[in-house]
Every structure is written in C-alpha cells, then in structure tokens.
Write an enzyme that holds these catalytic residues in place. Structure first.
Site, PDB file in Angstrom:
ATOM      1  N   ALA A  77       0.862  -1.189   0.000  1.00  0.00           N
ATOM      2  CA  ALA A  77       0.000   0.000   0.000  1.00  0.00           C
ATOM      3  C   ALA A  77       0.894   1.234   0.000  1.00  0.00           C
ATOM      4  O   ALA A  77       1.836   1.322   0.787  1.00  0.00           O
ATOM      5  CB  ALA A  77      -0.889  -0.006   1.244  1.00  0.00           C
ATOM      6  N   ALA A 122       4.248   4.112   3.234  1.00  0.00           N
ATOM      7  CA  ALA A 122       3.861   2.863   2.575  1.00  0.00           C
ATOM      8  C   ALA A 122       3.877   1.735   3.607  1.00  0.00           C
ATOM      9  O   ALA A 122       4.421   1.898   4.692  1.00  0.00           O
ATOM     10  CB  ALA A 122       4.828   2.529   1.444  1.00  0.00           C
ATOM     11  N   LYS A 123       3.279   0.631   3.277  1.00  0.00           N
ATOM     12  CA  LYS A 123       3.385  -0.574   4.108  1.00  0.00           C
ATOM     13  C   LYS A 123       2.982  -1.758   3.241  1.00  0.00           C
ATOM     14  O   LYS A 123       2.145  -1.627   2.348  1.00  0.00           O
ATOM     15  CB  LYS A 123       2.441  -0.478   5.318  1.00  0.00           C
ATOM     16  CG  LYS A 123       2.803  -1.421   6.446  1.00  0.00           C
ATOM     17  CD  LYS A 123       4.086  -0.979   7.130  1.00  0.00           C
ATOM     18  CE  LYS A 123       4.109  -1.252   8.585  1.00  0.00           C
ATOM     19  NZ  LYS A 123       5.145  -0.491   9.287  1.00  0.00           N
ATOM     20  N   GLY A 124       3.561  -2.897   3.533  1.00  0.00           N
ATOM     21  CA  GLY A 124       3.192  -4.068   2.747  1.00  0.00           C
ATOM     22  C   GLY A 124       3.503  -5.331   3.497  1.00  0.00           C
ATOM     23  O   GLY A 124       3.926  -5.290   4.652  1.00  0.00           O
TER      24      GLY A 124
END
Ligand code: NAD
Length: 440
Positions: A77, A122-124
């Site tokens: 994301a 962001a993050k994932g």
C-alpha cells in the site's frame, strides 16, 4: 482541535485483548479527521489524504521444501508521496490484510512528516506465518515477492524495510533479487540491511535510542533531572532494552523491566546491562528474576503490575493496546513515553490526559528507526558509509529538532503531545500538497 487521538495498533497486537481495539485503517482515518478539525486545511487536500495513492495486490507462488507449491497473497500500500518516495515496512504475518497495510501506510506518512524526512508512507507484506517456513522457503518467498512488486518499488519510488516477521537477512535477499533483475547493485531499494551490504550502523538500536532521547528531553522540560528519575520499561526487546540501557547510562534509575512472562522490580534500580535483551537471549528478564533474592526488596511482578508502578516515567515498549480503559485510571506514572506502536488505546489516552499524565506519542518516540533508515538510504545513494558516531550524532540532532517542533505546538496551542504531532505532520503534508498543486 480535538484533544485526543491514538496511534494505529501497528504490530505485535495479536495478543491484544482490549475491548476498545479498532483496525489500523479506522484509527488512521479517525486521526486524520480529528487532527484536521483544528487546522485550516483545504478540504481537497484532506480528501486526497483519506485515500491511498495505490494498493498493489500480488500472488506469490512458493515451492515448499517437499516440492509442493503454495500460493500466498502479498500487498504493497502506497499512501502519499508528496514529500518524497514511499517508505515503510514489509511484514510477514498471518493477519496481514489490505486494510491494515493501508492504515499503516497512512501512519508512516505522518511519522515521516513528524520527523521532517523527505518520504511518504507505505506498508506491505505477505499473508504468511513465517514460523512455518524454513530459511530456504523464506528466501524463495522473499525473492519472488521482490519480483512481483519490482515495478512499483525502487530507491526513488518506494523503499521497503523490515517489520514484523522480516529482518536484515530478508532485506538482503530482497535487495539481491531486485538488483539481479536490474543488472546492477542497488542497495538503496530497501533499508534495514546488514551493514556489510549497505546497511547502516546504529539502525537496530535506533528506535530504542530515540525513545531514550525524547524521554530525556521531556524529563528535562518538566523538571525531572534524570539522576532523580525512576523509569519502568515494559518489554526488553530491541526497543525496550536499548532505551533502558541508555537511560541508565544517562543517570536515570530503571526500577522495573519485563518480558512476555513477567517483570522484575527493584526500587533501588536494576542493573539493566546485566540482562540480555530479547534478541540476545529471549525471556532473559524472567530468568534473571528467578535468581533474585526477594529479601532485598526486589520483587517479581506481572506485566500488568509493572504498568501501574508509581514511577516518574513509564515506557510501554512491548506490544500494542496495553494501556486501555480498564487500567488507565491505575497508571501512576507522570510521563508515558510510547516505545511500542499503539500501546495506548483511544479511550485510555483521553483518561490519561484528563488526569494530567503526559503521553509522548509513538509517532515521535520510536521514529529513530525510520530516521536511521533515511540515513541508510543517503549512505547507499552516496556509496559512503557513516561511522556509528556520526549516525548517533545526527539521530540526536533530528530527534531533538522534532521534539522541539512538537513542544512549540504544545505551548502555542495548549494541546497534548499527540495532538501536536499530528498538527506538525499534517501542516507539512498540506503545505507540500498546496505548493505542488494537483496535476493536471
Ligand atoms: P522485540 O521482539 O525485540 O521485543 C519485544 C519484547 O516484548 C520482548 O522482551 C518480549 O518478551 C516482550 N513481550 C512480548 N509480548 C509481550 C506481552 N504481551 N506483554 C509484555 N511483554 C511482551 O520487539 P521490538 O522490536 O523491541 O518491538 C517492540 C515494539 O516496538 C513493537 O510494538 C514494535 O512494533 C515497536 N517498534 C519496533 C521498532 C524496531 O525497529 N524494532 C521500531 C518502531 C517500533
């Protein structure tokens, strides 16, 4: 502006049982609305910040050691890049969801802005239990994931880092897979690597160090000389142990520390250097406690009892959602410094504020991690490593600058430290959006 928010429960809260638990995305949106309510920000800017710029979903096929093939789901994301490339962790955990990645990516946007880093959020991650993977399987999964999201990441686009279930070795595999496809070594594609391949000295200790620095600044500000200050630290991992050791070195008396099994309390101060951290030896605190002589006033406590000790500073540095509506009235510390992500629930935060307890938010306190990640990225781009001394000096300077910016808002607007963090972050992001405008 509204007077209380809480940070999203960012990690480790599989154990959280609080009734006022909410999802990371709900919290992130709620925080944005509350922070914006007190600021003169264009609705169009806010509308853009409510939504992630993109959420990438991929499938990651893995050949298991027994030859069978299993397919996992991965996400990245990307929330907002108005101030610079996206930045945020990759977690391997069975509870990873699209919404969690979005919420946590928003939270990274605010965190980078509080620290004035030229990054967006962001993050994932991958929906997988890393404990069920062999090292070889984890390597294959990581390399394939790097390939699946290769088009949307890069040192100038989106820079992942370790998070729950991932570590420097994972980042090394990721960097190698990305570099092999690009045909050249690109260390700046991820941070949190081992120092031998472009990682930064001081990265592992950085979140604990930043917790110690903001604790020191806050104590000085409110008239608690460190030499007369008592501290209790929940969690003796990377964050808790490093913070406790530094504060002890700087003169504070650390009277209690804990691991997942319980706490040890010594009103005269614990020699925290004598206890290995979670990384060095898991559950060493309770083993240390087994050897104590309770006649000397040293006692074993539960983790719940540690939180309620009458100390000057409480540092929850283990997991999220530990200070809740159920125990907020029993918190006896004057200052709470959030070492973990999201240790204080929304309801508890309001209760602490009403009682005049100062809460220094995670979004500032443990931001040393992403700050040294930024230093790592600079070192990678310049192909020049910094000494540990330089990393620590620059971290000190960045933390004090960020702390001062929040303190100015606390004084100017008479708001909580958490509100001040969101005011500072949101103003910086909104300014950048307004200056750049909306294209086309
Ligand atoms: P860690 O795994 O190194 O250590 C965690 C410690 O907490 C251990 O001592 C463990 O025994 C203890 N613990 C685990 N569950 C517990 C429970 N239910 N009650 C009490 N103690 C418990 O973890 P860490 O890296 O130090 O991270 C701690 C917190 O800080 C997490 O919320 C994490 O998201 C946050 N954080 C970590 C970093 C980082 O780079 N390490 C950066 C920012 C924020």
């Amino acid at each position: 502006m509204a007077s209380h928010q809480r940070s999203p429960p960012a990690s480790d809260e599989a154990t959280a049982t609080s009734t006022d638990h909410e999802s990371a995305l709900e919290t992130a949106r709620r925080q944005l609305d509350r922070a914006a309510a007190g600021l003169d920000i264009d609705d169009a800017v806010l509308e853009r910040l409510e939504h992630p710029a993109a959420v990438h979903e991929v499938t990651v096929p893995l050949e298991r050691d027994d030859g069978s093939v299993e397919v996992f789901t991965g996400y990245r994301a990307q929330h907002d890049s108005v101030r610079g490339p996206y930045k945020g962790g990759l977690r391997y955990h069975p509870d990873v969801t699209r919404d969690e990645c979005v919420g946590l990516s928003m939270w990274m946007t605010w965190k980078c802005a509080v620290m004035d880093l030229p990054f967006g959020g962001a993050k994932g991650g991958i929906v997988v239990d890393p404990k069920e993977l062999s090292a070889d399987e984890k390597e294959r999964l990581t390399r394939r994931f790097a390939q699946e999201i290769r088009d949307v990441i890069g040192p100038n686009a989106d820079i992942p880092a370790p998070d729950m279930g991932t570590d420097p070795q994972t980042m090394a595999w990721f960097m190698d897979a990305y570099s092999m496809q690009e045909g050249e070594t690109i260390p700046g594609v991820v941070t949190g690597k081992p120092p031998g391949i472009g990682g930064s000295y001081g990265r592992e200790e950085a979140p604990g160090r930043s917790v110690a620095i903001v604790t020191r600044e806050t104590c000085e500000y409110y008239g608690y000389p460190l030499s007369e200050t008592t501290v209790a630290v929940q969690g003796f991992g990377s964050v808790g142990a490093n913070a406790a050791r530094l504060l002890e070195e700087w003169g504070a008396t650390v009277v209690a520390v804990s691991d997942v099994n319980g706490a040890v309390y010594d009103p005269d101060g614990i020699d925290v250097g004598a206890i290995p951290s979670h990384d060095e030896e898991p559950e060493a605190v309770t083993r240390f406690a087994d050897d104590i002589d309770e006649d000397d006033g040293v006692r074993r406590l539960s983790n719940g009892e540690l939180l309620e000790l009458d100390v000057d500073v409480l540092i929850p540095a283990a997991v999220g959602n530990v200070i809740t509506a159920d125990n907020a009235d029993a918190i006896a510390a004057d200052i709470v410094v959030e070492g973990a992500n999201g240790p204080t629930t929304f309801a508890a935060d309001a209760m602490l504020e009403e009682r005049g307890i100062r809460v220094i938010p995670d979004i500032l306190a443990n931001a040393g991690g992403v700050t040294v990640s930024y230093f790592e990225w600079l070192q990678d781009i310049n192909r020049r490593a910094w000494s540990l001394e330089r990393v620590n000096e620059e971290l000190e300077s960045e933390m004090v600058t960020a702390w001062t910016a929040l303190r100015d808002e606390v004084e100017r607007r008479d708001i909580s430290w958490r509100d001040a963090a969101y005011v500072v972050a949101l103003e910086r992001i909104a300014d950048a959006q307004e200056m750049r405008g909306l294209w086309p």
